[in-house]
Each structure stands twice: as structure tokens, then as C-alpha cells.
Design a protein around this motif. Structure first.
Motif, short mmCIF file in Angstrom:
data_model
loop_
_atom_site.label_atom_id
_atom_site.label_comp_id
_atom_site.label_asym_id
_atom_site.label_seq_id
_atom_site.Cartn_x
_atom_site.Cartn_y
_atom_site.Cartn_z
N PRO A 32 0.44 133.61 42.38
CA PRO A 32 0.10 134.57 43.59
C PRO A 32 -0.09 133.43 45.55
CG PRO A 32 -1.74 134.80 43.35
CD PRO A 32 -1.67 133.80 42.52
N TYR A 33 -0.51 132.38 45.02
CA TYR A 33 -0.60 131.17 46.55
C TYR A 33 0.83 130.41 46.78
CZ TYR A 33 -5.28 131.15 44.12
OH TYR A 33 -6.61 131.81 44.13
N VAL A 34 1.16 130.19 47.52
CA VAL A 34 2.14 129.42 48.29
C VAL A 34 2.47 128.07 48.41
CG1 VAL A 34 3.27 129.66 50.93
CG2 VAL A 34 1.96 131.12 49.97
N VAL A 35 3.55 126.99 48.27
CA VAL A 35 3.60 125.65 47.80
C VAL A 35 3.52 125.09 48.86
CG1 VAL A 35 5.51 124.03 46.83
CG2 VAL A 35 5.09 126.56 46.20
N ALA A 36 2.55 124.77 48.97
CA ALA A 36 2.94 123.19 50.48
C ALA A 36 4.43 122.46 51.01
CB ALA A 36 1.31 122.69 49.74
N ASP A 37 3.82 122.24 51.50
CA ASP A 37 4.89 121.09 52.32
C ASP A 37 4.70 120.08 52.00
OD1 ASP A 37 6.30 123.60 53.09
OD2 ASP A 37 5.96 123.46 55.06
#
Length: 71
Positions: free
Chosen positions: A65-70
Motif C-alpha cells: 500500500p506504500y508509495v515507492v520513494a524517488d
């Protein structure tokens, strides 16, 4: 002597034939996916719908559910 990916392609074609589009294959990076698809194409000798191919990073990102960091 066949390469590992040639053996994998032969096994996939033997087991799944024209149903390859139902599979998801996970690799550590994008490079092997090109070679695997080329080996499958050589074995089939006709147009086909290939399997979904993801990197391990894409696979976990889709399952989390988490967004991958840049970078």
C-alpha cells in the motif's frame, strides 16, 4: 549447450503453450525479460501474447500500500 533462459522458455512453452498471457514472471531487472521473450518467440515461430514480466521492485510495489520513494 542451452542457456538457462532458453531452458526456461522451452519449459514455459511446453507447459503453457498458447496460455502464456496468463503468467506473471518476476526477474531481478529488465534485461533477462528481453532475452526470455526472444527465446519464446524463436520457439513458437508465430505472434503470441507474452507473459506479464515485472522486476522484483515493481512486484513488491504493486503488492504494497506504500508509495515507492524517488531516487
Amino acid at each position: 549447450m542451452k542457456s538457462f533462459l532458453e531452458e526456461v522458455a522451452a519449459d514455459l512453452v511446453k507447459k503453457y503453450g498458447n496460455e502464456l498471457q496468463e503468467l506473471t514472471i518476476v526477474f531481478n531487472n529488465k534485461r533477462p525479460s528481453l532475452y526470455l521473450l526472444q527465446h519464446i518467440a524463436n520457439l513458437l515461430g508465430k505472434p503470441f501474447f507474452g507473459p506479464k514480466i515485472q522486476t522484483i521492485e515493481e512486484f513488491f510495489a504493486a503488492a504494497s500500500p506504500y508509495v515507492v520513494a524517488d531516487n
